[in-house]
Write a protein that holds these residues in place. Structure first.
Motif, PDB file in Angstrom:
ATOM      1  N   SER A   2      34.674  35.913  33.456  1.00 35.37           N
ATOM      2  CA  SER A   2      35.535  36.879  32.761  1.00 35.37           C
ATOM      3  C   SER A   2      34.712  37.934  32.029  1.00 35.37           C
ATOM      4  O   SER A   2      35.121  39.084  31.938  1.00 35.37           O
ATOM      5  CB  SER A   2      36.489  36.174  31.808  1.00 35.37           C
ATOM      6  OG  SER A   2      35.773  35.529  30.781  1.00 35.37           O
ATOM      7  N   ARG A   5      33.514  40.542  34.673  1.00 31.58           N
ATOM      8  CA  ARG A   5      34.540  41.415  35.232  1.00 31.58           C
ATOM      9  C   ARG A   5      35.088  42.407  34.220  1.00 31.58           C
ATOM     10  O   ARG A   5      35.866  43.270  34.573  1.00 31.58           O
ATOM     11  CB  ARG A   5      35.646  40.600  35.881  1.00 31.58           C
ATOM     12  CG  ARG A   5      36.481  39.792  34.947  1.00 31.58           C
ATOM     13  CD  ARG A   5      37.461  38.919  35.754  1.00 31.58           C
ATOM     14  NE  ARG A   5      38.172  38.029  34.888  1.00 31.58           N
ATOM     15  CZ  ARG A   5      39.320  38.307  34.301  1.00 31.58           C
ATOM     16  NH1 ARG A   5      39.887  39.461  34.483  1.00 31.58           N
ATOM     17  NH2 ARG A   5      39.905  37.427  33.518  1.00 31.58           N
ATOM     18  N   ARG A  32      36.988  34.322  45.179  1.00 30.16           N
ATOM     19  CA  ARG A  32      37.913  34.626  44.082  1.00 30.16           C
ATOM     20  C   ARG A  32      37.817  36.123  43.806  1.00 30.16           C
ATOM     21  O   ARG A  32      36.727  36.670  43.667  1.00 30.16           O
ATOM     22  CB  ARG A  32      37.559  33.813  42.853  1.00 30.16           C
ATOM     23  CG  ARG A  32      37.676  32.305  43.123  1.00 30.16           C
ATOM     24  CD  ARG A  32      37.303  31.479  41.940  1.00 30.16           C
ATOM     25  NE  ARG A  32      38.338  31.615  40.907  1.00 30.16           N
ATOM     26  CZ  ARG A  32      38.223  31.130  39.680  1.00 30.16           C
ATOM     27  NH1 ARG A  32      37.132  30.492  39.320  1.00 30.16           N
ATOM     28  NH2 ARG A  32      39.191  31.289  38.804  1.00 30.16           N
ATOM     29  N   PHE A  34      39.073  39.344  41.398  1.00 27.40           N
ATOM     30  CA  PHE A  34      39.581  39.643  40.063  1.00 27.40           C
ATOM     31  C   PHE A  34      39.748  41.135  39.843  1.00 27.40           C
ATOM     32  O   PHE A  34      38.927  41.935  40.293  1.00 27.40           O
ATOM     33  CB  PHE A  34      38.601  39.135  38.987  1.00 27.40           C
ATOM     34  CG  PHE A  34      38.477  37.644  38.918  1.00 27.40           C
ATOM     35  CD1 PHE A  34      39.316  36.906  38.092  1.00 27.40           C
ATOM     36  CD2 PHE A  34      37.521  36.985  39.663  1.00 27.40           C
ATOM     37  CE1 PHE A  34      39.194  35.537  38.011  1.00 27.40           C
ATOM     38  CE2 PHE A  34      37.394  35.609  39.594  1.00 27.40           C
ATOM     39  CZ  PHE A  34      38.232  34.881  38.763  1.00 27.40           C
ATOM     40  N   THR A  35      40.807  41.498  39.102  1.00 29.01           N
ATOM     41  CA  THR A  35      40.905  42.812  38.477  1.00 29.01           C
ATOM     42  C   THR A  35      40.457  42.604  37.036  1.00 29.01           C
ATOM     43  O   THR A  35      40.070  41.497  36.660  1.00 29.01           O
ATOM     44  CB  THR A  35      42.348  43.364  38.491  1.00 29.01           C
ATOM     45  OG1 THR A  35      43.151  42.569  37.621  1.00 29.01           O
ATOM     46  CG2 THR A  35      42.945  43.370  39.888  1.00 29.01           C
ATOM     47  N   GLU A  38      43.515  40.141  35.850  1.00 27.15           N
ATOM     48  CA  GLU A  38      44.022  38.941  36.517  1.00 27.15           C
ATOM     49  C   GLU A  38      43.230  38.607  37.779  1.00 27.15           C
ATOM     50  O   GLU A  38      42.501  39.442  38.301  1.00 27.15           O
ATOM     51  CB  GLU A  38      45.495  39.118  36.890  1.00 27.15           C
ATOM     52  CG  GLU A  38      45.723  40.223  37.913  1.00 27.15           C
ATOM     53  CD  GLU A  38      47.183  40.427  38.247  1.00 27.15           C
ATOM     54  OE1 GLU A  38      47.944  39.444  38.286  1.00 27.15           O
ATOM     55  OE2 GLU A  38      47.557  41.576  38.486  1.00 27.15           O
ATOM     56  N   GLU A  39      43.435  37.379  38.255  1.00 26.06           N
ATOM     57  CA  GLU A  39      42.887  36.962  39.542  1.00 26.06           C
ATOM     58  C   GLU A  39      43.942  37.226  40.606  1.00 26.06           C
ATOM     59  O   GLU A  39      45.126  36.935  40.410  1.00 26.06           O
ATOM     60  CB  GLU A  39      42.517  35.480  39.517  1.00 26.06           C
ATOM     61  CG  GLU A  39      41.892  35.027  40.825  1.00 26.06           C
ATOM     62  CD  GLU A  39      41.346  33.616  40.769  1.00 26.06           C
ATOM     63  OE1 GLU A  39      41.463  32.954  39.713  1.00 26.06           O
ATOM     64  OE2 GLU A  39      40.793  33.172  41.790  1.00 26.06           O
TER      65      GLU A  39
END
Length: 103
Positions: A2, A5, A32, A34-35, A38-39
């Motif tokens: 997190s 990202r 995986r 991610f934005t 969110e994933e």
């Protein structure tokens, strides 16, 4: 993940986990996407890009990705300049900066 990202100007991030040592050949690679917030279970461009990078110069005919949406086999056909990719039975032609999806 997190923390990584949330760097500025990063819209989508992809993290991969290779199959465990001793896994059967062709075992899926966990992916995986991610934005910032969110994933995502699936996203087209990151899926194709990740499959292409994982394929590398091996010339492997297929790369199997395990996404949040399930297993996605990406099959490659073609030469060095143009690659025909099939994702879930849909043809995707990638070559010289163009992307065409035939459904």
């Amino acid at each position: 993940m997190s923390t990584l990202r949330r760097l500025p100007f990063v819209l989508l991030d992809v993290f991969t986990s290779r199959p465990l040592a001793g896994s059967a050949p062709g075992s899926p690679t966990r992916v995986r996407i991610f934005t910032v917030d969110e994933e995502l279970p699936f996203a087209g461009h990151p899926t194709l890009g990740t499959a292409t990078v994982l394929r590398g110069t091996s010339g492997a005919p297929e790369v199997v990705l395990e996404l949040g949406a399930g297993q996605v086999p990406v099959a490659f056909e073609g030469g060095d300049d143009v690659v025909d990719v099939r994702v879930g039975g849909h043809a995707v032609e990638v070559g010289r900066g163009e992307l065409t999806i035939s459904i």
